[in-house]
Scaffold this motif. Structure first.
Motif, PDB file in Angstrom:
ATOM      1  N   LEU A 104     -11.201  -4.032   3.707  1.00 20.28           N
ATOM      2  CA  LEU A 104     -10.290  -4.127   4.838  1.00 20.28           C
ATOM      3  C   LEU A 104      -9.398  -2.899   4.965  1.00 20.28           C
ATOM      4  CD1 LEU A 104      -9.202  -7.814   4.191  1.00 20.28           C
ATOM      5  CD2 LEU A 104     -11.072  -6.999   5.628  1.00 20.28           C
ATOM      6  N   ASP A 105      -9.023  -2.295   3.853  1.00 21.14           N
ATOM      7  CA  ASP A 105      -8.100  -1.167   3.862  1.00 21.14           C
ATOM      8  C   ASP A 105      -8.347  -0.334   2.610  1.00 21.14           C
ATOM      9  OD1 ASP A 105      -6.000   0.464   4.622  1.00 21.14           O
ATOM     10  OD2 ASP A 105      -4.455  -0.813   3.730  1.00 21.14           O
ATOM     11  N   THR A 106      -8.027   0.952   2.659  1.00 17.82           N
ATOM     12  CA  THR A 106      -8.157   1.804   1.474  1.00 17.82           C
ATOM     13  C   THR A 106      -6.834   2.504   1.204  1.00 17.82           C
ATOM     14  OG1 THR A 106      -8.979   3.663   2.779  1.00 17.82           O
ATOM     15  CG2 THR A 106     -10.625   2.217   1.780  1.00 17.82           C
ATOM     16  N   VAL A 107      -6.578   2.764  -0.079  1.00 15.92           N
ATOM     17  CA  VAL A 107      -5.356   3.409  -0.537  1.00 15.92           C
ATOM     18  C   VAL A 107      -5.726   4.415  -1.619  1.00 15.92           C
ATOM     19  CG1 VAL A 107      -3.120   3.009  -1.650  1.00 15.92           C
ATOM     20  CG2 VAL A 107      -4.038   1.303  -0.118  1.00 15.92           C
ATOM     21  N   GLU A 108      -5.068   5.565  -1.614  1.00 12.63           N
ATOM     22  CA  GLU A 108      -5.275   6.568  -2.665  1.00 12.63           C
ATOM     23  C   GLU A 108      -4.204   6.391  -3.729  1.00 12.63           C
ATOM     24  OE1 GLU A 108      -6.096  11.137  -2.301  1.00 12.63           O
ATOM     25  OE2 GLU A 108      -3.932  10.787  -2.310  1.00 12.63           O
ATOM     26  N   ALA A 109      -4.623   6.391  -4.997  1.00 11.19           N
ATOM     27  CA  ALA A 109      -3.679   6.229  -6.103  1.00 11.19           C
ATOM     28  C   ALA A 109      -3.997   7.231  -7.200  1.00 11.19           C
ATOM     29  CB  ALA A 109      -3.758   4.816  -6.666  1.00 11.19           C
ATOM     30  N   GLY A 110      -2.963   7.661  -7.895  1.00 13.71           N
ATOM     31  CA  GLY A 110      -3.144   8.516  -9.058  1.00 13.71           C
ATOM     32  C   GLY A 110      -3.376   7.658 -10.286  1.00 13.71           C
ATOM     33  N   LEU A 111      -3.793   8.300 -11.373  1.00 10.96           N
ATOM     34  CA  LEU A 111      -4.060   7.598 -12.629  1.00 10.96           C
ATOM     35  C   LEU A 111      -3.267   8.233 -13.757  1.00 10.96           C
ATOM     36  CD1 LEU A 111      -7.937   7.348 -12.440  1.00 10.96           C
ATOM     37  CD2 LEU A 111      -6.389   5.424 -12.534  1.00 10.96           C
ATOM     38  N   VAL A 112      -2.800   7.406 -14.676  1.00 13.71           N
ATOM     39  CA  VAL A 112      -2.171   7.915 -15.896  1.00 13.71           C
ATOM     40  C   VAL A 112      -3.277   8.004 -16.941  1.00 13.71           C
ATOM     41  CG1 VAL A 112      -0.470   7.483 -17.691  1.00 13.71           C
ATOM     42  CG2 VAL A 112       0.055   6.901 -15.318  1.00 13.71           C
ATOM     43  N   LEU A 113      -3.603   9.227 -17.365  1.00 11.28           N
ATOM     44  CA  LEU A 113      -4.717   9.458 -18.284  1.00 11.28           C
ATOM     45  C   LEU A 113      -4.264  10.263 -19.489  1.00 11.28           C
ATOM     46  CD1 LEU A 113      -7.354  10.561 -15.630  1.00 11.28           C
ATOM     47  CD2 LEU A 113      -7.228   8.341 -16.752  1.00 11.28           C
ATOM     48  N   THR A 114      -5.037  10.182 -20.561  1.00 12.16           N
ATOM     49  CA  THR A 114      -4.812  11.033 -21.720  1.00 12.16           C
ATOM     50  C   THR A 114      -5.665  12.287 -21.578  1.00 12.16           C
ATOM     51  OG1 THR A 114      -6.572  10.015 -22.998  1.00 12.16           O
ATOM     52  CG2 THR A 114      -4.389   9.011 -23.176  1.00 12.16           C
ATOM     53  N   LEU A 168      -1.872   2.719 -12.473  1.00 16.04           N
ATOM     54  CA  LEU A 168      -2.061   3.375 -11.181  1.00 16.04           C
ATOM     55  C   LEU A 168      -0.712   3.855 -10.666  1.00 16.04           C
ATOM     56  CD1 LEU A 168      -4.516   0.819  -9.582  1.00 16.04           C
ATOM     57  CD2 LEU A 168      -5.052   3.123 -10.340  1.00 16.04           C
ATOM     58  N   LEU A 169      -0.706   5.043 -10.107  1.00 21.12           N
ATOM     59  CA  LEU A 169       0.521   5.645  -9.597  1.00 21.12           C
ATOM     60  C   LEU A 169       0.555   5.526  -8.074  1.00 21.12           C
ATOM     61  CD1 LEU A 169       0.465   8.852 -11.794  1.00 21.12           C
ATOM     62  CD2 LEU A 169       1.752   6.766 -12.188  1.00 21.12           C
ATOM     63  N   LEU A 170       1.475   4.713  -7.589  1.00 22.86           N
ATOM     64  CA  LEU A 170       1.672   4.501  -6.158  1.00 22.86           C
ATOM     65  C   LEU A 170       3.168   4.423  -5.880  1.00 22.86           C
ATOM     66  CD1 LEU A 170      -0.924   1.662  -5.715  1.00 22.86           C
ATOM     67  CD2 LEU A 170      -1.042   3.828  -4.532  1.00 22.86           C
ATOM     68  N   HIS A 171       3.539   4.535  -4.602  1.00 20.56           N
ATOM     69  CA  HIS A 171       4.927   4.321  -4.227  1.00 20.56           C
ATOM     70  C   HIS A 171       5.258   2.842  -4.391  1.00 20.56           C
ATOM     71  CE1 HIS A 171       5.763   8.303  -2.642  1.00 20.56           C
ATOM     72  NE2 HIS A 171       4.554   8.294  -2.102  1.00 20.56           N
ATOM     73  N   LYS A 172       6.533   2.572  -4.632  1.00 27.23           N
ATOM     74  CA  LYS A 172       6.961   1.211  -4.912  1.00 27.23           C
ATOM     75  C   LYS A 172       6.643   0.244  -3.765  1.00 27.23           C
ATOM     76  CE  LYS A 172      10.608  -1.205  -7.181  1.00 27.23           C
ATOM     77  NZ  LYS A 172      11.580  -0.935  -8.208  1.00 27.23           N
ATOM     78  N   GLU A 176       4.219   0.475  -1.637  1.00 31.16           N
ATOM     79  CA  GLU A 176       2.773   0.238  -1.636  1.00 31.16           C
ATOM     80  C   GLU A 176       2.388  -0.765  -2.716  1.00 31.16           C
ATOM     81  OE1 GLU A 176       1.333   4.260  -2.132  1.00 31.16           O
ATOM     82  OE2 GLU A 176       0.657   4.288  -0.053  1.00 31.16           O
ATOM     83  N   ILE A 177       2.996  -0.639  -3.886  1.00 31.87           N
ATOM     84  CA  ILE A 177       2.720  -1.575  -4.982  1.00 31.87           C
ATOM     85  C   ILE A 177       3.103  -2.999  -4.568  1.00 31.87           C
ATOM     86  CG2 ILE A 177       3.401  -2.263  -7.317  1.00 31.87           C
ATOM     87  CD1 ILE A 177       3.689   0.726  -7.966  1.00 31.87           C
ATOM     88  N   ILE A 178       4.260  -3.151  -3.946  1.00 32.64           N
ATOM     89  CA  ILE A 178       4.716  -4.468  -3.514  1.00 32.64           C
ATOM     90  C   ILE A 178       3.774  -5.039  -2.461  1.00 32.64           C
ATOM     91  CG2 ILE A 178       6.577  -5.691  -2.288  1.00 32.64           C
ATOM     92  CD1 ILE A 178       8.522  -3.703  -3.704  1.00 32.64           C
ATOM     93  N   ARG A 179       3.389  -4.213  -1.483  1.00 31.80           N
ATOM     94  CA  ARG A 179       2.503  -4.674  -0.414  1.00 31.80           C
ATOM     95  C   ARG A 179       1.144  -5.099  -0.972  1.00 31.80           C
ATOM     96  NH1 ARG A 179      -1.418  -2.067   2.558  1.00 31.80           N
ATOM     97  NH2 ARG A 179      -0.866  -0.068   1.619  1.00 31.80           N
ATOM     98  N   LEU A 180       0.569  -4.280  -1.851  1.00 33.98           N
ATOM     99  CA  LEU A 180      -0.741  -4.601  -2.418  1.00 33.98           C
ATOM    100  C   LEU A 180      -0.675  -5.821  -3.320  1.00 33.98           C
ATOM    101  CD1 LEU A 180      -2.036  -1.008  -3.202  1.00 33.98           C
ATOM    102  CD2 LEU A 180      -2.796  -2.521  -1.372  1.00 33.98           C
ATOM    103  N   SER A 181       0.392  -5.951  -4.096  1.00 32.43           N
ATOM    104  CA  SER A 181       0.550  -7.112  -4.976  1.00 32.43           C
ATOM    105  C   SER A 181       0.627  -8.404  -4.173  1.00 32.43           C
ATOM    106  CB  SER A 181       1.806  -6.973  -5.835  1.00 32.43           C
ATOM    107  OG  SER A 181       1.704  -5.860  -6.673  1.00 32.43           O
ATOM    108  N   ARG A 182       1.349  -8.362  -3.047  1.00 33.48           N
ATOM    109  CA  ARG A 182       1.445  -9.552  -2.192  1.00 33.48           C
ATOM    110  C   ARG A 182       0.090  -9.908  -1.594  1.00 33.48           C
ATOM    111  NH1 ARG A 182       7.034  -8.167   0.870  1.00 33.48           N
ATOM    112  NH2 ARG A 182       8.417  -8.857  -0.789  1.00 33.48           N
ATOM    113  N   GLN A 183      -0.635  -8.907  -1.118  1.00 36.02           N
ATOM    114  CA  GLN A 183      -1.942  -9.178  -0.526  1.00 36.02           C
ATOM    115  C   GLN A 183      -2.895  -9.795  -1.543  1.00 36.02           C
ATOM    116  OE1 GLN A 183      -3.298  -5.481   1.146  1.00 36.02           O
ATOM    117  NE2 GLN A 183      -2.338  -5.894   3.115  1.00 36.02           N
TER     118      GLN A 183
END
Length: 159
Positions: A30-40, A92-96, A98-105
């Motif tokens: 339905l929708d796509t989002v770009e996110a960064g990753l915390v990696l070693t 995953l690194l996202l704006h706050k 975006e995190i809230i919106r995705l968590s609710r969905q």
């Protein structure tokens, strides 16, 4: 001075490392989002070698953060005893907002976060997450029939 041209270095630094081909078949995105990753360090080196598997991975909200679970990054070939665990959860690194919106969905509407592709942009690993709804078996069959009809129509037009 390096003999590489600017175009060659840019081409090597960016681009898709791996696609999740099963995602479009098993889910309606339905929708796509770009996110960064915390990696070693060994994880990003293994990603640049292309030793990643996204097929069983999914996004999971937990404690006000989003985590990518079950993404398999093989151990780095030149790594030592400090190598990483292949299937550890990665933040995953996202704006706050975006995190809230995705968590609710994900929690309210019964959707899931599916990684669509993993790529490197400006020396950083990024993952494209799809907000998706699972398909039933009959939906998959219907989509296959529609694709085949479109393919036949295009072949008939070309003749």
């Amino acid at each position: 001075m390096s003999t590489k041209t600017k175009g060659n270095t840019k081409e090597k630094q960016s681009g898709t490392v791996v696609n999740n081909r099963r995602a479009r078949r098993n889910y309606d995105v339905l929708d796509t989002v770009e996110a960064g990753l915390v990696l070693t360090g060994t994880e990003i080196k293994a990603i640049r070698e292309g030793r990643v598997n996204l097929s069983d991975a999914y996004g999971k909200p937990e404690g006000g953060e989003l985590w990518l679970v079950n993404m398999h990054i093989a151990q780095y070939s030149a790594g030592s005893r400090n190598n990483h665990e292949p299937t550890r959860p990665r933040k995953l690194l996202l704006h706050k907002d975006e995190i809230i919106r995705l968590s609710r969905q994900v929690s309210e509407r019964g959707l899931t976060l599916v990684p669509m592709r993993l790529y490197i942009r400006r020396h950083r690993a990024k993952v494209e997450l799809g907000v998706a709804r699972g398909r039933k078996l009959y939906d998959k069959r219907r989509a296959m029939i529609e694709r085949e009809r479109e393919r036949e129509a295009m072949q008939a037009v070309r003749r």
